[in-house]
Write a protein that holds these residues in place. Sequence first.
Motif, mmCIF file in Angstrom:
data_model
loop_
_atom_site.group_PDB
_atom_site.id
_atom_site.type_symbol
_atom_site.label_atom_id
_atom_site.label_comp_id
_atom_site.label_asym_id
_atom_site.label_seq_id
_atom_site.Cartn_x
_atom_site.Cartn_y
_atom_site.Cartn_z
ATOM 1 N N THR A 129 4.520 13.412 -9.604
ATOM 2 C CA THR A 129 5.637 12.584 -9.152
ATOM 3 C C THR A 129 6.407 12.194 -10.408
ATOM 4 O O THR A 129 6.035 12.597 -11.515
ATOM 5 C CB THR A 129 5.187 11.290 -8.440
ATOM 6 N N GLY A 140 -4.772 12.313 -2.738
ATOM 7 C CA GLY A 140 -3.913 13.177 -1.925
ATOM 8 C C GLY A 140 -2.865 13.913 -2.744
ATOM 9 O O GLY A 140 -2.198 14.808 -2.235
ATOM 10 N N LEU A 141 -2.733 13.539 -4.029
ATOM 11 C CA LEU A 141 -1.697 14.184 -4.851
ATOM 12 C C LEU A 141 -1.841 15.704 -4.885
ATOM 13 O O LEU A 141 -0.856 16.437 -4.865
ATOM 14 C CB LEU A 141 -1.732 13.613 -6.284
ATOM 15 N N ARG B 302 7.799 11.383 0.149
ATOM 16 C CA ARG B 302 7.289 12.537 0.913
ATOM 17 C C ARG B 302 5.841 12.334 1.350
ATOM 18 O O ARG B 302 5.456 12.757 2.431
ATOM 19 C CB ARG B 302 7.326 13.790 0.042
ATOM 20 N N HIS B 303 5.038 11.710 0.481
ATOM 21 C CA HIS B 303 3.622 11.550 0.822
ATOM 22 C C HIS B 303 3.418 10.669 2.044
ATOM 23 O O HIS B 303 2.405 10.764 2.718
ATOM 24 C CB HIS B 303 2.828 11.009 -0.368
ATOM 25 N N ASP B 306 2.648 12.691 4.895
ATOM 26 C CA ASP B 306 1.434 13.506 4.887
ATOM 27 C C ASP B 306 0.467 13.079 5.987
ATOM 28 O O ASP B 306 0.370 11.906 6.316
ATOM 29 C CB ASP B 306 0.707 13.354 3.547
#
Lengths: 309, 309
Positions: A129, A140-141, B302-303, B306
């Motif tokens: 990011t 979760g990256l 954006r995450h 998810d």
Amino acid sequence: MTTPLFDTIALIGIGLIGSSIAREIRHKHLARRVVVSTRSEETLRRAAELRLGDAYTTSAAEAVHEADLVIVSVPVGASGAVAAAIAGALKPGAIVTDVGSTKASVIAQMQPHLPAHVHFIPGHPIAGTEYSGPDAGFIGLFRSRWCILTPLPDTDEAAKAQLRRFWEALGSNVDEMDPGHHDKVLAIVSHLPHIIAYNIVGTADDLETVTESDVIKYSASGFRDFTRLAASDPTMWRDICLHNKEAILEMLARFSEDLAYLQRAIRWSDGDKLFDLFTRTRAIRRSIVEAGQDTAAPDFGRHANDPVE
Amino acid sequence: MTTPLFDTIALIGIGLIGSSIAREIRHKHLARRVVVSTRSEETLRRAAELRLGDAYTTSAAEAVHEADLVIVSVPVGASGAVAAAIAGALKPGAIVTDVGSTKASVIAQMQPHLPAHVHFIPGHPIAGTEYSGPDAGFIGLFRSRWCILTPLPDTDEAAKAQLRRFWEALGSNVDEMDPGHHDKVLAIVSHLPHIIAYNIVGTADDLETVTESDVIKYSASGFRDFTRLAASDPTMWRDICLHNKEAILEMLARFSEDLAYLQRAIRWSDGDKLFDLFTRTRAIRRSIVEAGQDTAAPDFGRHANDPVE
Ligand SMILES: NC(=O)c1ccc[n+]([C@@H]2O[C@H](COP(=O)([O-])OP(=O)(O)OC[C@H]3O[C@@H](n4cnc5c(N)ncnc54)[C@H](OP(=O)(O)O)[C@@H]3O)[C@@H](O)[C@H]2O)c1
Ligand SMILES: NC(=O)c1ccc[n+]([C@@H]2O[C@H](COP(=O)([O-])OP(=O)(O)OC[C@H]3O[C@@H](n4cnc5c(N)ncnc54)[C@H](OP(=O)(O)O)[C@@H]3O)[C@@H](O)[C@H]2O)c1
């Protein structure tokens, strides 16, 4: 609980990438013990507050001496010094990897220092990011993203398989390629976009006819997208430019050549040429969304974050 | 229920912008009656299915004859023809506005056709997405965004105030400026970013050393951001390039000059210059987020889209 993949993991550098890895290791129980090391007392204290590891030290050498896996997550220009610092303390059979955004240069810097009794397998997770530091990391990256390994010839297959399993446990797909190809691919998909973004934001900042206030107020019409990339860490990006010079200059030359062609089409009001170019670029977007590498939501789903009326 | 701002509104063009306006009018009861007009039978049918108006016609002239407010939302290259088509049917005292992304050219195309008994007030909402057509519109698109009006000298104040109230009812802030300044500002904040995005996606597509599959897989490292802009409507962007040529060429020249400087800094490994440029661009990002023109969420949030594990 499953058996952890490694007994002890040492994380050298605990910023966005290092701390995201730390959070995943804890979340997924991938190691019995995590030793965190970073240059400054301040970052180290913050890492401890965030409970990113089991032990903390500013000495990289001290951090690695019991580690089965060492992950170096520092700006690429610092990787040689880190390798020199840890070389004498590494345990025989340990896997040493990194996450640097350039690969040929990292190999050239690290390999000469590392002893023959460790497995050096350079890597690069294609995820990130615009934020930095230990607070920026999150679980979760790496999920659904690719991680590229650029192993040297004669790399131990078992060690490589073990490192693959590690990244797969973080949700990544793992690819292998040679360092030179990696550096060319990243020059176009990552380095050029960031350089162009930094450049256009700089250009806007310098104009006499358009004020900064104009730029800020009307940025939702396109400009704001570039400011995100251009807000990335300056040290990281300086190092990338210095350490992937050849490939970046090659891509910049191609970009400028194409831009001159487009500029000419605008100058001569060649609507057909413009329409053609503006049409063929849509297919790539579609493929990226289909490959799960971006959201199809309009405007990256920004409106999903809006307050409802 | 409050009294609607207008009795009858005619919408000429019912794509992303026109249909978002239509949805807002219905949602906020801003008119007693909305007449929708578009060129093709197909789009008109879709607009009717979406219940975007009260009456539907492919004849722009028929659409406007009872309208107090006419909003033209078509590609800027088509605005002259639309003005010619509606001129004879316009009601005395009606307000005619548009949403086109260029202003000097739209004025030059439309004004000669329009009768003296209407109020022509050109406009441009600084809001959009990469999608087109009537299905792409949504409520909230204009909220917290700016709408720029570029009124001609001697524009009726009451008519202008009425149009301002309309945009404010849609949640926008309204600004006024002269068309020439608008075109320069938009050239840097919107047109150049789109052109650069189209260009870099084109460059990536043409490379021999990097495959399309490489570009797609690793696009999360920066490239994907550009593909969103480069997926915008080709007709709209062809028209913008043809209709804001001077300002775009001026900004392209500045951009290229700055890029040459940056390129030189890379070639000569001038780390300090690179670090300086990469540092000052952060402030603009911060101002944009503080001004409410972008989200501070990493990666545009954006995450947030998810799936959770
Ligand atoms: N950010 C991304 O999007 C991204 C994505 C993929 C790969 N990468 C790569 O990952 C690596 C780390 O990036 P990041 O985003 O995690 O950076 P970051 O958040 O800025 O963290 C950098 C870490 O490296 C340490 N460090 C900085 N300069 C150093 C030096 N000269 N010597 C030793 N340690 C130093 C910092 O320590 P102190 O805070 O204690 O000074 C900190 O622990 C870089 O090689 C980058 O190219 C980044
Ligand atoms: N998209 C954005 O982000 C954005 C933001 C601000 C301003 N604008 C401006 O808003 C205007 C409309 O953009 P949009 O995004 O709403 O476009 P869009 O979704 O593609 O819709 C275009 C509309 O214009 C009609 N049209 C297309 N070509 C025409 C022609 N030659 N003659 C008459 N009508 C024609 C279409 O009719 P059919 O479908 O029936 O052919 C459709 O109703 C443009 O001037 C654009 O510059 C766009």
